[in-house]
Design a protein around this motif. Structure first.
Motif, PDB file in Angstrom:
ATOM      1  N   HIS A   1      -1.780   6.715   1.040  1.00 40.31           N
ATOM      2  CA  HIS A   1      -1.165   6.000  -0.079  1.00 40.31           C
ATOM      3  C   HIS A   1      -1.887   6.276  -1.396  1.00 40.31           C
ATOM      4  CE1 HIS A   1       0.994   3.634   2.997  1.00 40.31           C
ATOM      5  NE2 HIS A   1       1.832   3.359   2.009  1.00 40.31           N
ATOM      6  N   TYR A   2      -3.215   6.184  -1.374  1.00 40.60           N
ATOM      7  CA  TYR A   2      -3.974   6.261  -2.631  1.00 40.60           C
ATOM      8  C   TYR A   2      -4.178   7.696  -3.125  1.00 40.60           C
ATOM      9  CZ  TYR A   2      -5.438   1.398  -1.635  1.00 40.60           C
ATOM     10  OH  TYR A   2      -5.470   0.047  -1.376  1.00 40.60           O
ATOM     11  N   LEU A   3      -4.314   8.646  -2.166  1.00 35.71           N
ATOM     12  CA  LEU A   3      -4.703  10.015  -2.549  1.00 35.71           C
ATOM     13  C   LEU A   3      -3.618  11.044  -2.275  1.00 35.71           C
ATOM     14  CD1 LEU A   3      -8.311   9.888  -1.003  1.00 35.71           C
ATOM     15  CD2 LEU A   3      -7.678   9.521  -3.400  1.00 35.71           C
ATOM     16  N   GLY A   4      -2.581  10.660  -1.527  1.00 35.75           N
ATOM     17  CA  GLY A   4      -1.498  11.594  -1.217  1.00 35.75           C
ATOM     18  C   GLY A   4      -1.703  12.297   0.119  1.00 35.75           C
ATOM     19  N   LYS A   5      -0.776  13.191   0.433  1.00 35.53           N
ATOM     20  CA  LYS A   5      -0.757  13.798   1.774  1.00 35.53           C
ATOM     21  C   LYS A   5      -1.728  14.973   1.929  1.00 35.53           C
ATOM     22  CE  LYS A   5       4.044  12.600   2.948  1.00 35.53           C
ATOM     23  NZ  LYS A   5       3.712  11.345   3.601  1.00 35.53           N
ATOM     24  N   ASN A   6      -2.222  15.526   0.824  1.00 32.21           N
ATOM     25  CA  ASN A   6      -3.136  16.665   0.909  1.00 32.21           C
ATOM     26  C   ASN A   6      -4.515  16.212   1.405  1.00 32.21           C
ATOM     27  OD1 ASN A   6      -4.797  18.823   0.613  1.00 32.21           O
ATOM     28  ND2 ASN A   6      -4.307  19.199  -1.557  1.00 32.21           N
TER      29      ASN A   6
ATOM     30  N   CYS B   1      -9.397   7.832  11.263  1.00 32.85           N
ATOM     31  CA  CYS B   1      -9.099   6.514  11.853  1.00 32.85           C
ATOM     32  C   CYS B   1      -7.916   5.887  11.116  1.00 32.85           C
ATOM     33  CB  CYS B   1     -10.329   5.607  11.814  1.00 32.85           C
ATOM     34  SG  CYS B   1     -10.660   4.862  10.213  1.00 32.85           S
ATOM     35  N   PRO B   2      -7.198   4.961  11.775  1.00 34.31           N
ATOM     36  CA  PRO B   2      -5.959   4.431  11.186  1.00 34.31           C
ATOM     37  C   PRO B   2      -6.153   3.748   9.824  1.00 34.31           C
ATOM     38  CG  PRO B   2      -6.071   3.888  13.521  1.00 34.31           C
ATOM     39  CD  PRO B   2      -7.387   4.511  13.178  1.00 34.31           C
ATOM     40  N   TRP B   3      -7.217   2.921   9.671  1.00 25.20           N
ATOM     41  CA  TRP B   3      -7.428   2.275   8.364  1.00 25.20           C
ATOM     42  C   TRP B   3      -7.553   3.322   7.249  1.00 25.20           C
ATOM     43  CZ3 TRP B   3     -11.844  -1.675   9.922  1.00 25.20           C
ATOM     44  CH2 TRP B   3     -11.262  -2.892  10.314  1.00 25.20           C
ATOM     45  N   GLY B   4      -8.386   4.327   7.496  1.00 24.50           N
ATOM     46  CA  GLY B   4      -8.655   5.338   6.472  1.00 24.50           C
ATOM     47  C   GLY B   4      -7.437   6.197   6.197  1.00 24.50           C
ATOM     48  N   GLN B   5      -6.770   6.632   7.253  1.00 24.41           N
ATOM     49  CA  GLN B   5      -5.613   7.515   7.076  1.00 24.41           C
ATOM     50  C   GLN B   5      -4.506   6.822   6.296  1.00 24.41           C
ATOM     51  OE1 GLN B   5      -5.109   8.408  11.224  1.00 24.41           O
ATOM     52  NE2 GLN B   5      -6.332  10.283  11.095  1.00 24.41           N
ATOM     53  N   LYS B   6      -4.266   5.546   6.610  1.00 26.35           N
ATOM     54  CA  LYS B   6      -3.224   4.800   5.888  1.00 26.35           C
ATOM     55  C   LYS B   6      -3.594   4.679   4.400  1.00 26.35           C
ATOM     56  CE  LYS B   6      -1.051   0.224   5.686  1.00 26.35           C
ATOM     57  NZ  LYS B   6      -0.906  -1.088   6.341  1.00 26.35           N
ATOM     58  N   ALA B   7      -4.834   4.250   4.139  1.00 28.38           N
ATOM     59  CA  ALA B   7      -5.253   4.049   2.751  1.00 28.38           C
ATOM     60  C   ALA B   7      -5.262   5.368   1.979  1.00 28.38           C
ATOM     61  CB  ALA B   7      -6.647   3.419   2.726  1.00 28.38           C
TER      62      ALA B   7
ATOM     63  N   ASN C   1     -10.937   6.537  -6.240  1.00 26.89           N
ATOM     64  CA  ASN C   1     -10.081   6.601  -7.428  1.00 26.89           C
ATOM     65  C   ASN C   1      -8.702   7.077  -6.979  1.00 26.89           C
ATOM     66  OD1 ASN C   1     -12.173   5.872  -9.140  1.00 26.89           O
ATOM     67  ND2 ASN C   1     -12.749   7.997  -9.546  1.00 26.89           N
ATOM     68  N   ALA C   2      -7.717   6.192  -6.999  1.00 25.07           N
ATOM     69  CA  ALA C   2      -6.372   6.560  -6.537  1.00 25.07           C
ATOM     70  C   ALA C   2      -5.731   7.548  -7.513  1.00 25.07           C
ATOM     71  CB  ALA C   2      -5.517   5.317  -6.404  1.00 25.07           C
ATOM     72  N   THR C   3      -4.988   8.470  -6.943  1.00 23.75           N
ATOM     73  CA  THR C   3      -4.301   9.479  -7.773  1.00 23.75           C
ATOM     74  C   THR C   3      -2.783   9.354  -7.675  1.00 23.75           C
ATOM     75  OG1 THR C   3      -4.401  11.008  -5.899  1.00 23.75           O
ATOM     76  CG2 THR C   3      -6.175  11.156  -7.545  1.00 23.75           C
ATOM     77  N   GLN C   4      -2.304   8.457  -6.785  1.00 22.76           N
ATOM     78  CA  GLN C   4      -0.864   8.371  -6.524  1.00 22.76           C
ATOM     79  C   GLN C   4      -0.270   7.080  -7.083  1.00 22.76           C
ATOM     80  OE1 GLN C   4       0.562  11.126  -4.725  1.00 22.76           O
ATOM     81  NE2 GLN C   4      -1.511  11.795  -5.271  1.00 22.76           N
ATOM     82  N   ALA C   5       0.983   7.172  -7.566  1.00 21.53           N
ATOM     83  CA  ALA C   5       1.714   5.977  -7.993  1.00 21.53           C
ATOM     84  C   ALA C   5       2.045   5.146  -6.748  1.00 21.53           C
ATOM     85  CB  ALA C   5       2.999   6.387  -8.710  1.00 21.53           C
ATOM     86  N   PRO C   6       2.064   3.803  -6.851  1.00 26.67           N
ATOM     87  CA  PRO C   6       1.791   3.002  -8.039  1.00 26.67           C
ATOM     88  C   PRO C   6       0.325   2.625  -8.190  1.00 26.67           C
ATOM     89  CG  PRO C   6       2.488   1.567  -6.264  1.00 26.67           C
ATOM     90  CD  PRO C   6       2.471   2.962  -5.685  1.00 26.67           C
ATOM     91  N   TRP C   7      -0.531   3.202  -7.371  1.00 23.60           N
ATOM     92  CA  TRP C   7      -1.933   2.744  -7.277  1.00 23.60           C
ATOM     93  C   TRP C   7      -2.787   3.250  -8.418  1.00 23.60           C
ATOM     94  CZ3 TRP C   7      -1.273  -0.682  -3.649  1.00 23.60           C
ATOM     95  CH2 TRP C   7      -0.331  -0.431  -2.646  1.00 23.60           C
TER      96      TRP C   7
END
Ligand SMILES: N[C@@H](CCC(=O)N[C@@H](CSC=O)C(=O)NCC(=O)O)C(=O)O
Length: 280
Positions: A190-195, A181-187, A109-115
């Motif tokens: 973006h979707y959940l923020g830096k925390n 891993c890179p796929w997870g960290q990137k997603a 469940n994304a918490t960050q805009a625009p997602w």
């Protein structure tokens, strides 16, 4: 909840069908596919939910995995949702990359805009989709969950977080430790923020460290998978499961890659594994 049938094909005496519906979790129209085995014309059957990987739709698994013959023999329905929200107004990766945005919902469940206005695949898979399937089709409430790569991550995390909703979990080539891993960290960024504390709830290794339930897990991983060392890192899951004495069977399959040729080679074993637990 209304659903619209958009295709029907008879297969192994059962039916493969696609449907479209308006999703309240994702706030857009969604498509899913269902395989109903022949037994479903006489009785309610258990369901395997299949979560596909990056770039997939509801079609990849149904067309390439060769799962229907065994599903028909065992009497198990299979449901395959899309891998992200889609349509007008749904955000996509600005650079068009395949590992973020459309086709890359990561079952969270994304918490960050625009997602955050559409990307709620976790709620969709855990709650909305099963409710809809159980309302419209001859299925019982015995459920199993499986997936591939990003979908393997989805199956592991959703199963581990909701052990009361599933009988068993399996995965092909899963992303087991997305926070590393890179796929997870990137997603996740973006979707959940830096925390990074917010990321832990969607990481199978972290969840396995803390779960009390012991839902059986089967994982198959090809040794010639080009994503093995950088993205998938199955040893991380083996290590946590071993420390927790968790019932994980993880098989390294010599010479297999990341493709549906690999999935097709072992899907029967996964269906039989789930059938055993769905009917225990
Ligand atoms: N660069 C590739 C990456 C896409 C890819 O390999 N997708 C896999 C899942 S990867 C992890 O989630 C997949 O299942 N592809 C669909 C298929 O039918 O094989 C690319 O974009 O080609």
């Amino acid at each position: 909840m209304t659903i619209e049938n958009i295709s029907s094909n008879k297969s192994f005496e059962g039916w493969h069908k696609q449907y479209q519906h308006q999703s309240s979790s994702l706030n857009c129209a969604m498509r899913f596919a269902i395989y109903l085995p022949p037994q479903a014309s006489e009785q309610k059957v258990p369901v395997l939910y299949w979560l596909s990987g990056l770039t997939c739709t509801d079609e990849n698994f149904m067309q390439k995995a060769g799962a229907m013959r065994m599903a028909a023999e065992l009497g198990v329905a299979i449901v395959a949702p899309d891998t992200s929200p889609r349509g007008v107004g749904v955000a996509d990766a600005a650079d068009g990359s395949y590992d973020l945005g459309l086709g890359a919902g990561f079952y969270l469940n994304a918490t960050q805009a625009p997602w955050k206005s559409h990307y709620h695949m976790y709620d969709y898979v855990v709650n909305e989709l099963p409710e809809l399937i159980e309302q419209h089709f001859p299925v019982n409430t015995k459920r199993a969950i499986a997936g591939h790569s990003m979908g393997g991550h989805g199956a592991l995390t959703i199963g581990l977080r909701n052990p009361e909703r599933y009988q068993s979990i399996s995965a092909f080539s899963p992303i087991v430790n997305p926070i590393n891993c890179p796929w997870g960290q990137k997603a996740f960024e973006h979707y959940l923020g830096k925390n990074r504390d917010e990321w832990l709830q969607y990481d199978a290794c972290e969840l396995l460290k803390n779960t009390k339930a012991k839902l059986p897990i089967l994982v198959d991983q090809g040794t010639s998978d080009s994503f093995l060392d950088e993205q998938l890192k199955p040893q991380a899951l083996i290590d946590v499961a071993s420390a927790q004495q968790y019932p994980l069977t993880l098989r390294m399959q010599a010479g297999y890659d990341h493709s549906y040729y690999f999935i097709a080679s072992f899907i029967e074993a996964h269906l039989k594994f789930h059938f055993k637990h769905l009917t225990a």
